[in-house]
Write a protein that holds these residues in place. Sequence first.
Motif, PDB file in Angstrom:
ATOM      1  N   TYR A 220       0.781  -1.216  -0.021  1.00 59.95           N
ATOM      2  CA  TYR A 220      -0.270  -0.107   0.273  1.00 59.95           C
ATOM      3  C   TYR A 220       1.369   1.446   0.209  1.00 59.95           C
ATOM      4  O   TYR A 220       0.508   2.620  -0.717  1.00 59.95           O
ATOM      5  CB  TYR A 220      -1.015  -0.313   1.105  1.00 59.95           C
ATOM      6  CG  TYR A 220      -1.556   1.020   1.338  1.00 59.95           C
ATOM      7  CD1 TYR A 220      -2.132   1.361  -0.254  1.00 59.95           C
ATOM      8  CD2 TYR A 220      -2.391   1.334   2.151  1.00 59.95           C
ATOM      9  CE1 TYR A 220      -3.683   1.917   0.067  1.00 59.95           C
ATOM     10  CE2 TYR A 220      -3.594   2.748   2.850  1.00 59.95           C
ATOM     11  CZ  TYR A 220      -3.764   3.000   0.708  1.00 59.95           C
ATOM     12  OH  TYR A 220      -5.354   3.805   0.907  1.00 59.95           O
ATOM     13  N   PHE A 221       2.053   1.171   0.779  1.00 53.21           N
ATOM     14  CA  PHE A 221       3.001   2.311   0.815  1.00 53.21           C
ATOM     15  C   PHE A 221       3.555   2.897  -0.344  1.00 53.21           C
ATOM     16  O   PHE A 221       3.572   3.702  -0.877  1.00 53.21           O
ATOM     17  CB  PHE A 221       4.190   2.289   1.544  1.00 53.21           C
ATOM     18  CG  PHE A 221       4.614   2.994   2.168  1.00 53.21           C
ATOM     19  CD1 PHE A 221       4.422   3.978   3.251  1.00 53.21           C
ATOM     20  CD2 PHE A 221       5.946   3.607   0.738  1.00 53.21           C
ATOM     21  CE1 PHE A 221       5.601   5.290   3.956  1.00 53.21           C
ATOM     22  CE2 PHE A 221       6.890   4.793   0.963  1.00 53.21           C
ATOM     23  CZ  PHE A 221       6.685   5.428   2.832  1.00 53.21           C
ATOM     24  N   LEU A 222       3.921   1.718  -1.264  1.00 49.05           N
ATOM     25  CA  LEU A 222       4.645   1.735  -2.763  1.00 49.05           C
ATOM     26  C   LEU A 222       2.995   2.166  -3.676  1.00 49.05           C
ATOM     27  O   LEU A 222       3.318   3.376  -4.357  1.00 49.05           O
ATOM     28  CB  LEU A 222       4.787   0.141  -3.505  1.00 49.05           C
ATOM     29  CG  LEU A 222       6.275   0.193  -2.803  1.00 49.05           C
ATOM     30  CD1 LEU A 222       6.548  -1.273  -3.030  1.00 49.05           C
ATOM     31  CD2 LEU A 222       7.330   1.019  -2.713  1.00 49.05           C
ATOM     32  N   GLU A 223       1.814   1.706  -3.823  1.00 47.33           N
ATOM     33  CA  GLU A 223       1.342   2.747  -4.172  1.00 47.33           C
ATOM     34  C   GLU A 223       0.005   3.621  -4.307  1.00 47.33           C
ATOM     35  O   GLU A 223       0.328   4.899  -4.379  1.00 47.33           O
ATOM     36  CB  GLU A 223      -0.713   1.402  -4.476  1.00 47.33           C
ATOM     37  CG  GLU A 223       0.068  -0.981  -4.908  1.00 47.33           C
ATOM     38  CD  GLU A 223      -1.240  -1.319  -3.947  1.00 47.33           C
ATOM     39  OE1 GLU A 223      -2.698  -0.449  -3.221  1.00 47.33           O
ATOM     40  OE2 GLU A 223      -1.324  -2.463  -3.425  1.00 47.33           O
ATOM     41  N   THR A 224       0.440   4.233  -2.591  1.00 45.30           N
ATOM     42  CA  THR A 224       0.062   5.263  -2.139  1.00 45.30           C
ATOM     43  C   THR A 224       1.553   6.755  -3.133  1.00 45.30           C
ATOM     44  O   THR A 224       1.232   7.577  -2.901  1.00 45.30           O
ATOM     45  CB  THR A 224      -0.065   5.901  -0.968  1.00 45.30           C
ATOM     46  OG1 THR A 224      -1.264   4.949  -0.580  1.00 45.30           O
ATOM     47  CG2 THR A 224      -0.527   7.114  -0.551  1.00 45.30           C
ATOM     48  N   MET A 225       2.402   5.418  -3.497  1.00 47.47           N
ATOM     49  CA  MET A 225       3.561   7.312  -4.296  1.00 47.47           C
ATOM     50  C   MET A 225       3.532   6.749  -4.998  1.00 47.47           C
ATOM     51  O   MET A 225       3.849   8.596  -5.403  1.00 47.47           O
ATOM     52  CB  MET A 225       5.230   6.600  -3.468  1.00 47.47           C
ATOM     53  CG  MET A 225       5.684   6.269  -2.251  1.00 47.47           C
ATOM     54  SD  MET A 225       7.276   5.628  -2.344  1.00 47.47           S
ATOM     55  CE  MET A 225       7.563   4.677  -4.010  1.00 47.47           C
ATOM     56  N   LYS A 226       2.470   7.051  -5.582  1.00 39.46           N
ATOM     57  CA  LYS A 226       2.024   7.519  -6.777  1.00 39.46           C
ATOM     58  C   LYS A 226       1.160   8.364  -7.123  1.00 39.46           C
ATOM     59  O   LYS A 226       0.400   8.934  -8.235  1.00 39.46           O
ATOM     60  CB  LYS A 226       1.780   6.071  -7.929  1.00 39.46           C
ATOM     61  CG  LYS A 226       2.381   4.633  -8.043  1.00 39.46           C
ATOM     62  CD  LYS A 226       4.043   5.242  -8.265  1.00 39.46           C
ATOM     63  CE  LYS A 226       5.098   3.753  -8.352  1.00 39.46           C
ATOM     64  NZ  LYS A 226       6.413   4.769  -9.485  1.00 39.46           N
ATOM     65  N   THR A 227       0.558   8.299  -6.534  1.00 36.35           N
ATOM     66  CA  THR A 227      -0.730   9.785  -5.829  1.00 36.35           C
ATOM     67  C   THR A 227       0.185  10.608  -5.884  1.00 36.35           C
ATOM     68  O   THR A 227       0.741  10.982  -4.757  1.00 36.35           O
ATOM     69  CB  THR A 227      -1.557   8.783  -4.773  1.00 36.35           C
ATOM     70  OG1 THR A 227      -1.214   9.340  -3.854  1.00 36.35           O
ATOM     71  CG2 THR A 227      -2.359   7.411  -5.459  1.00 36.35           C
ATOM     72  N   PRO A 228      -0.792  11.925  -5.844  1.00 36.79           N
ATOM     73  CA  PRO A 228      -0.265  13.896  -5.885  1.00 36.79           C
ATOM     74  C   PRO A 228      -0.982  13.959  -4.083  1.00 36.79           C
ATOM     75  O   PRO A 228      -1.347  12.802  -3.697  1.00 36.79           O
ATOM     76  CB  PRO A 228      -1.131  14.244  -6.920  1.00 36.79           C
ATOM     77  CG  PRO A 228      -2.446  13.399  -6.821  1.00 36.79           C
ATOM     78  CD  PRO A 228      -1.795  11.788  -6.694  1.00 36.79           C
ATOM     79  N   GLY A 229       0.001  14.453  -3.491  1.00 39.22           N
ATOM     80  CA  GLY A 229      -0.146  14.902  -2.634  1.00 39.22           C
ATOM     81  C   GLY A 229       0.372  13.959  -1.381  1.00 39.22           C
ATOM     82  O   GLY A 229      -0.726  13.377  -0.601  1.00 39.22           O
ATOM     83  N   ALA A 230       0.847  12.972  -1.833  1.00 41.44           N
ATOM     84  CA  ALA A 230       0.366  11.877  -0.535  1.00 41.44           C
ATOM     85  C   ALA A 230       1.804  11.929   0.750  1.00 41.44           C
ATOM     86  O   ALA A 230       1.375  10.590   1.467  1.00 41.44           O
ATOM     87  CB  ALA A 230       1.108  10.704  -1.252  1.00 41.44           C
ATOM     88  N   GLY A 231       2.457  13.004   0.970  1.00 44.30           N
ATOM     89  CA  GLY A 231       2.655  12.909   2.420  1.00 44.30           C
ATOM     90  C   GLY A 231       2.325  12.860   3.432  1.00 44.30           C
ATOM     91  O   GLY A 231       2.364  11.845   4.582  1.00 44.30           O
ATOM     92  N   LYS A 232       1.410  13.393   3.581  1.00 44.16           N
ATOM     93  CA  LYS A 232       0.420  12.455   5.045  1.00 44.16           C
ATOM     94  C   LYS A 232      -0.488  11.577   4.427  1.00 44.16           C
ATOM     95  O   LYS A 232       0.335  10.870   5.859  1.00 44.16           O
ATOM     96  CB  LYS A 232      -0.827  13.424   4.960  1.00 44.16           C
ATOM     97  CG  LYS A 232      -0.701  15.085   5.725  1.00 44.16           C
ATOM     98  CD  LYS A 232      -1.816  15.508   5.425  1.00 44.16           C
ATOM     99  CE  LYS A 232      -1.299  17.361   6.238  1.00 44.16           C
ATOM    100  NZ  LYS A 232      -2.182  18.625   5.949  1.00 44.16           N
TER     101      LYS A 232
END
Length: 294
Positions: A235-247
């Motif tokens: 899930y971490f790796l998938e979320t990296m590809k989304t905009p504004g993922a920092g929080k």
Amino acid sequence: MAKIADMLMSMTGFGRASGTFESKKISVEVRSLNSKGLDLNARIHNYYKELEPLARKQVTEQLERGKIDLTINLDSTGDSKTYSINTDLAKAYFKDLKSINDEIGNTTEDYLSVLLRMPEIFVNEREELSEGEKETVLKLVGESCGKLNEFRRQEGIALEKEFTERIEGIRTLLTEVPKYEQERIETVRERIRKGLEEIAASGYDENRLEQELVYYIEKLDVSEEKMRLANHLDYFLETMKTPGAGKKLGFISQEIGREINTLGSKSNHAEMQKLVVDMKDNLEKIKEQVLNTL
């Protein structure tokens, strides 16, 4: 206004743009550091103070988050002046000064140096900003924000690389866990067997024994932790590809930490503990960089 690209970005950056309008040289600088929200500090030349609300709005839309310093400077090329001498007032001052000078019999006639120090002798000729000048300044604000975002994107590439390496590092360590699980169970089993042999002469409570076995089985079983940890890594790796993922990456890293901690508390094996320590080391590096991720 163009939005930030759908990719991982750092929160730190710098952008600068400069240009001219008639006889004025204008420069805009934008700097950004990490912050939980948007913290914008604006230092704007007095001549352009009226543009502050529009400049703030533009920066907020383009940069979204971070501790941001916006600076707008103005340098005149010398072809224009921003003041004039109030000649009517100067003549009145001169008349009064000369009259007083004659009355007291002073011989000096250096009235000019005195006049230039008199109140309100200079008149500010600041003219209203034209639409063209406003557009020029705001365009430079936009350009500087664009350059800062490009800086952020380049930093984001490095962040993505490090995150991927750290996440895969944890995953590799996770795949090492099963090789110690059977040995760990055998150790506990042997410990229970010896205990039973010691109390065999006096007998033992079978119900209590069953309860103890269930307790140890639950305490030793880490299959759910391994599964959840693997899912969090994906899930971490998938979320990296989304905009504004920092929080969101921050929240996921917290969940990863919980599973690693539970794995450590259940390991009851020296080699597994070493794996857990290495997982935590990778996770700490991730958390440090997540704080700097937009």
